[in-house]
Design a protein around this motif. Structure first.
Motif, PDB file in Angstrom:
ATOM      1  N   ALA A  31      -3.161   2.129   0.544  1.00  0.00           N
ATOM      2  CA  ALA A  31      -2.901   2.905  -0.670  1.00  0.00           C
ATOM      3  C   ALA A  31      -3.688   4.211  -0.665  1.00  0.00           C
ATOM      4  O   ALA A  31      -3.141   5.287  -0.976  1.00  0.00           O
ATOM      5  CB  ALA A  31      -3.250   2.077  -1.905  1.00  0.00           C
ATOM      6  N   GLY A  69       0.813  -1.215   0.000  1.00  0.00           N
ATOM      7  CA  GLY A  69       0.000   0.000   0.000  1.00  0.00           C
ATOM      8  C   GLY A  69       0.841   1.258   0.000  1.00  0.00           C
ATOM      9  O   GLY A  69       0.507   2.249  -0.665  1.00  0.00           O
ATOM     10  N   GLY A 117       0.430   3.699  -3.024  1.00  0.00           N
ATOM     11  CA  GLY A 117      -0.018   5.039  -2.685  1.00  0.00           C
ATOM     12  C   GLY A 117       1.055   6.078  -2.935  1.00  0.00           C
ATOM     13  O   GLY A 117       0.758   7.192  -3.408  1.00  0.00           O
TER      14      GLY A 117
END
Length: 289
Positions: A159, A98, A102
């Motif tokens: 994310a 994540g 992200g």
């Protein structure tokens, strides 16, 4: 250790005794999980002894025995090892994935990042339990599939959480100054942007550990987790629920252990959130106990 001591001092000074108690409970469970092979061998936790079936607590069996005559305290200790292992590995993997997704989607705000985040939105639109059940149904029940299912269902949460701060930080003056000095995109992202959201990573990670423990126990309760004779708290509750009225200790013991661990992780997560908040860490001299 250098980061833990200031956090503990903060909890003491601000009189957050419940969070301190949560830290103590987590340490106890973690030590018990790590020392499980030294405290009780695998045979003690899994051996069937019908002569002790549903035995009540005694000196020989401090928490009694389950319907198969297995030592409850040994199964609780090994169950802590299972729960913490599944939660730790799944959250760790989801956190890394994540953070990467992200971070990259926040730093490179282009069509590819737009499509990736829409895919994350599509995944997060499913209830996490339902998504995990679907994945385990495909992969088959077991500890590996349980860990993977929780990790995959958690990636969109991280994310989405990390993209916003990265999107904001990449236009800050210190990032622009580093870029003007010749720093490349990867250096800017991993050396300047991501370290500035470390507190967010720590706080969300601790809270997600509690969610992962709860989800893992819920799926194991449904028979989708580690299969017998592997001790797991949710499976222990499911296997013994028919004896709740006659011998409640076989259900209450894993239930209370699960309750204490999840509550403690949430309390520590709240404490970490306040500790990393600059407004909360401004302690007046008169605040000391």
């Amino acid at each position: 250790m250098s980061a833990i001591l200031p956090f503990l001092r903060f909890l003491v000074i601000t009189r957050r005794y419940m969070a301190l108690l949560g830290v103590a409970v987590i340490v106890i469970f973690a030590v018990a999980a790590l020392a499980a092979p030294l405290l009780f061998d695998w045979t003690t936790a899994t051996r069937v002894n019908l002569g002790d079936a549903l035995a009540t607590p005694s000196l020989d069996l401090p928490l009694g025995a389950d319907e198969m005559g297995r030592n409850m305290i040994a199964r609780l200790v090994w169950g802590a090892r299972t729960s913490l292992l599944v939660a730790g590995v799944s959250v760790g993997a989801a956190l890394l994935a994540g953070l990467l997704i992200g971070g990259l989607c926040g730093y490179y705000d282009n069509r590819a990042s737009f499509i990736t985040m829409r895919a994350m939105d599509a995944i997060i639109s499913f209830p996490r339990i339902l998504l995990a059940i679907m994945l385990i149904t495909i992969l088959g029940p077991g500890m590996t599939s349980l860990t993977l299912a929780i990790a995959i269902s958690s990636v969109p949460v991280f994310a989405r959480l990390f993209r916003g701060p990265v999107l904001s930080l990449k236009s800050r003056d210190f990032v622009l100054a580093s870029r003007s000095l010749g720093a490349g995109d990867m250096r800017l992202l991993f050396r300047h942007v991501l370290p500035n959201i470390a507190s967010l990573v720590i706080v969300q990670g601790s809270i997600s550990l509690a969610e992962a423990v709860l989800i893992a126990s819920g799926l194991s309760f449904l028979g989708l987790g580690p299969q017998p004779p592997v001790p797991e708290w949710g499976a222990m509750i499911a296997q013994s629920r028919s004896h709740l009225m006659s011998t409640p200790h076989v259900v209450l013991a894993p239930g209370i252990a699960l309750f204490l661990l999840v509550l403690s992780l949430n309390l520590v997560g709240d404490g970490l959130r306040d500790f990393t908040d600059p407004k909360s860490t401004r302690i007046s001299p008169g605040a000391a106990p």
